[in-house]
Design a protein around this motif. Structure first.
Motif, PDB file in Angstrom:
ATOM      1  N   ARG A 204       9.338  49.708 -45.816  1.00  0.00           N
ATOM      2  CA  ARG A 204       8.640  48.939 -44.782  1.00  0.00           C
ATOM      3  C   ARG A 204       8.897  47.448 -44.919  1.00  0.00           C
ATOM      4  N   SER A 205       9.372  47.001 -46.100  1.00  0.00           N
ATOM      5  CA  SER A 205       9.597  45.573 -46.327  1.00  0.00           C
ATOM      6  C   SER A 205      11.065  45.201 -46.497  1.00  0.00           C
ATOM      7  N   TYR A 206      11.994  46.162 -46.361  1.00  0.00           N
ATOM      8  CA  TYR A 206      13.401  45.851 -46.615  1.00  0.00           C
ATOM      9  C   TYR A 206      14.345  46.521 -45.622  1.00  0.00           C
ATOM     10  N   ILE A 207      15.309  45.728 -45.147  1.00  0.00           N
ATOM     11  CA  ILE A 207      16.471  46.221 -44.419  1.00  0.00           C
ATOM     12  C   ILE A 207      17.695  45.793 -45.216  1.00  0.00           C
ATOM     13  N   VAL A 208      18.603  46.719 -45.504  1.00  0.00           N
ATOM     14  CA  VAL A 208      19.767  46.368 -46.319  1.00  0.00           C
ATOM     15  C   VAL A 208      21.050  46.446 -45.507  1.00  0.00           C
ATOM     16  N   ASN A 209      22.004  45.617 -45.888  1.00  0.00           N
ATOM     17  CA  ASN A 209      23.362  45.720 -45.373  1.00  0.00           C
ATOM     18  C   ASN A 209      24.044  46.813 -46.186  1.00  0.00           C
ATOM     19  N   LEU A 210      24.302  47.951 -45.578  1.00  0.00           N
ATOM     20  CA  LEU A 210      24.834  49.107 -46.298  1.00  0.00           C
ATOM     21  C   LEU A 210      26.179  48.822 -46.940  1.00  0.00           C
ATOM     22  N   GLU A 211      26.917  47.897 -46.383  1.00  0.00           N
ATOM     23  CA  GLU A 211      28.234  47.571 -46.925  1.00  0.00           C
ATOM     24  C   GLU A 211      28.140  46.738 -48.202  1.00  0.00           C
ATOM     25  N   LYS A 212      26.938  46.274 -48.542  1.00  0.00           N
ATOM     26  CA  LYS A 212      26.762  45.441 -49.725  1.00  0.00           C
ATOM     27  C   LYS A 212      25.942  46.128 -50.816  1.00  0.00           C
ATOM     28  N   VAL A 213      25.609  47.399 -50.601  1.00  0.00           N
ATOM     29  CA  VAL A 213      24.892  48.152 -51.633  1.00  0.00           C
ATOM     30  C   VAL A 213      25.840  48.411 -52.797  1.00  0.00           C
ATOM     31  N   GLN A 214      25.430  48.010 -54.001  1.00  0.00           N
ATOM     32  CA  GLN A 214      26.287  48.177 -55.169  1.00  0.00           C
ATOM     33  C   GLN A 214      26.025  49.487 -55.903  1.00  0.00           C
ATOM     34  N   GLU A 215      24.761  49.917 -55.902  1.00  0.00           N
ATOM     35  CA  GLU A 215      24.411  51.109 -56.676  1.00  0.00           C
ATOM     36  C   GLU A 215      23.066  51.634 -56.187  1.00  0.00           C
ATOM     37  N   VAL A 216      22.884  52.937 -56.319  1.00  0.00           N
ATOM     38  CA  VAL A 216      21.592  53.561 -56.048  1.00  0.00           C
ATOM     39  C   VAL A 216      21.166  54.269 -57.320  1.00  0.00           C
ATOM     40  N   ASN A 217      20.020  53.856 -57.850  1.00  0.00           N
ATOM     41  CA  ASN A 217      19.521  54.392 -59.119  1.00  0.00           C
ATOM     42  C   ASN A 217      18.120  54.942 -58.893  1.00  0.00           C
ATOM     43  N   LYS A 218      18.032  56.277 -58.795  1.00  0.00           N
ATOM     44  CA  LYS A 218      16.766  56.947 -58.540  1.00  0.00           C
ATOM     45  C   LYS A 218      16.154  56.430 -57.239  1.00  0.00           C
ATOM     46  N   ASN A 219      15.028  55.735 -57.324  1.00  0.00           N
ATOM     47  CA  ASN A 219      14.343  55.270 -56.114  1.00  0.00           C
ATOM     48  C   ASN A 219      14.586  53.795 -55.832  1.00  0.00           C
ATOM     49  N   ARG A 220      15.705  53.273 -56.322  1.00  0.00           N
ATOM     50  CA  ARG A 220      15.990  51.854 -56.122  1.00  0.00           C
ATOM     51  C   ARG A 220      17.413  51.657 -55.610  1.00  0.00           C
ATOM     52  N   VAL A 221      17.550  50.684 -54.734  1.00  0.00           N
ATOM     53  CA  VAL A 221      18.864  50.259 -54.268  1.00  0.00           C
ATOM     54  C   VAL A 221      19.190  48.938 -54.957  1.00  0.00           C
ATOM     55  N   ILE A 222      20.329  48.885 -55.608  1.00  0.00           N
ATOM     56  CA  ILE A 222      20.724  47.694 -56.350  1.00  0.00           C
ATOM     57  C   ILE A 222      21.707  46.909 -55.492  1.00  0.00           C
ATOM     58  N   MET A 223      21.297  45.686 -55.129  1.00  0.00           N
ATOM     59  CA  MET A 223      22.118  44.839 -54.275  1.00  0.00           C
ATOM     60  C   MET A 223      22.902  43.800 -55.073  1.00  0.00           C
ATOM     61  N   GLY A 224      22.502  43.548 -56.304  1.00  0.00           N
ATOM     62  CA  GLY A 224      23.150  42.537 -57.131  1.00  0.00           C
ATOM     63  C   GLY A 224      22.345  42.337 -58.401  1.00  0.00           C
ATOM     64  N   PRO A 225      22.748  41.384 -59.225  1.00  0.00           N
ATOM     65  CA  PRO A 225      22.009  41.107 -60.459  1.00  0.00           C
ATOM     66  C   PRO A 225      20.547  40.780 -60.167  1.00  0.00           C
ATOM     67  N   ASP A 226      19.658  41.528 -60.771  1.00  0.00           N
ATOM     68  CA  ASP A 226      18.213  41.313 -60.615  1.00  0.00           C
ATOM     69  C   ASP A 226      17.733  41.495 -59.180  1.00  0.00           C
ATOM     70  N   GLU A 227      18.465  42.254 -58.389  1.00  0.00           N
ATOM     71  CA  GLU A 227      18.047  42.544 -57.017  1.00  0.00           C
ATOM     72  C   GLU A 227      17.895  44.059 -56.862  1.00  0.00           C
ATOM     73  N   TYR A 228      16.687  44.548 -57.143  1.00  0.00           N
ATOM     74  CA  TYR A 228      16.389  45.969 -57.097  1.00  0.00           C
ATOM     75  C   TYR A 228      15.362  46.213 -55.981  1.00  0.00           C
ATOM     76  N   LEU A 229      15.748  46.949 -54.976  1.00  0.00           N
ATOM     77  CA  LEU A 229      14.880  47.164 -53.822  1.00  0.00           C
ATOM     78  C   LEU A 229      14.381  48.609 -53.811  1.00  0.00           C
ATOM     79  N   PRO A 230      13.081  48.810 -53.577  1.00  0.00           N
ATOM     80  CA  PRO A 230      12.528  50.173 -53.563  1.00  0.00           C
ATOM     81  C   PRO A 230      12.910  50.921 -52.287  1.00  0.00           C
ATOM     82  N   ILE A 231      12.962  52.240 -52.408  1.00  0.00           N
ATOM     83  CA  ILE A 231      13.187  53.098 -51.246  1.00  0.00           C
ATOM     84  C   ILE A 231      11.856  53.749 -50.887  1.00  0.00           C
TER      85      ILE A 231
END
Length: 250
Positions: A204-231
């Motif tokens: 509800r609080s995040y929209i991501v650019n799918l082309e910039k997603v670096q990694e998906v770890n369990k319930n988090r999308v990693i966009m960069g160093p120290d950038e972990y977004l919840p799903i």
């Protein structure tokens, strides 16, 4: 209707709080929670406009719960300890109810919530008439957008956006080209409708650019160093389908 969440770890207090909420014709009770963690799960799945929240709770107290919210709704704290009043207002609480409180005290706080909700709604509707040049869904193939930030209107290249973060009635646009996000007065829905299909809402609080997603770890999308977004739970199925369609397997 204003969607309201009641939070209190004491069953009788929660029962009374929920009963008071139901008596307000402009409130819709969307949940009764006995912990902040339970409330957090509900808020990940649906939009909540206001919460009446006890402060003294085990595991995660009400004050710390509100502080960690990325886009907090309207807040009214309830507690038996008057010394929390000043601290409550420091986190922008609308009001503070000292236990035990009656219906008249609750109604006073409820009317404050209603007033602030209507002010926010009016500001949001007024601000969306022309916050982004050409922001009709038919223009979703545009390469750039203009957004208002402070007293300026700036051009942003859409492909430069890493992700969009909701912050109350404002949005933070996190860009590759600059270290600080661009903050603009705009709704998440308006931005979501405009952005091209290379962007997806994952929370509800995040929209991501799918082309910039670096990694998906369990319930988090990693966009960069120290950038972990919840799903968020309500967005997980669609996002997982996107991953499945693009994951190489044997």
């Amino acid at each position: 209707m204003i969607k309201v969440l009641a939070i209190d770890d004491e069953p009788l207090a929660l029962q009374q709080l929920a009963a008071y909420i139901r008596k307000m014709p402009f409130f819709q009770l969307c949940g009764e929670c006995m912990s902040a963690l339970e409330a957090q799960k509900i808020m990940e799945e649906e939009v909540v406009d206001a919460i009446f929240c006890d402060i003294n709770m085990p595991d995660l107290n009400g004050m710390d719960f509100v502080r960690q919210l990325i886009a907090p709704p309207l807040i009214v704290f309830t507690t038996a300890y008057a010394e929390y009043a000043v601290e409550g207002y420091r986190v922008n609480a609308i009001d503070y109810l000292l236990k035990p409180f009656g219906l008249q005290d609750f109604q006073r706080a409820a009317l404050k919530v209603k007033e602030q909700y209507e002010l926010r709604s009016a500001a949001s509707q007024g601000g969306e008439t022309s916050p982004v040049a050409g922001t009709e869904p038919s223009n979703r193939n545009a390469d750039t957008i203009f957004v208002k930030t402070d007293s300026r209107t700036v051009r942003i290249t859409i492909s430069d956006i890493r992700y969009v973060e909701a912050m109350s009635e404002y949005l933070k646009l996190h860009l590759d080209s600059q270290p600080r996000p661009v903050i603009t007065y705009l709704s998440m829905k308006k931005m979501e409708d405009f952005l091209p299909p290379t962007f997806m809402r994952i929370h509800r609080s995040y929209i991501v650019n799918l082309e910039k997603v670096q990694e998906v770890n369990k319930n988090r999308v990693i966009m960069g160093p120290d950038e972990y977004l919840p799903i968020g739970d309500s967005y997980r199925e669609r996002f997982n389908q996107y991953l499945d369609d693009r994951t190489l397997t044997k």
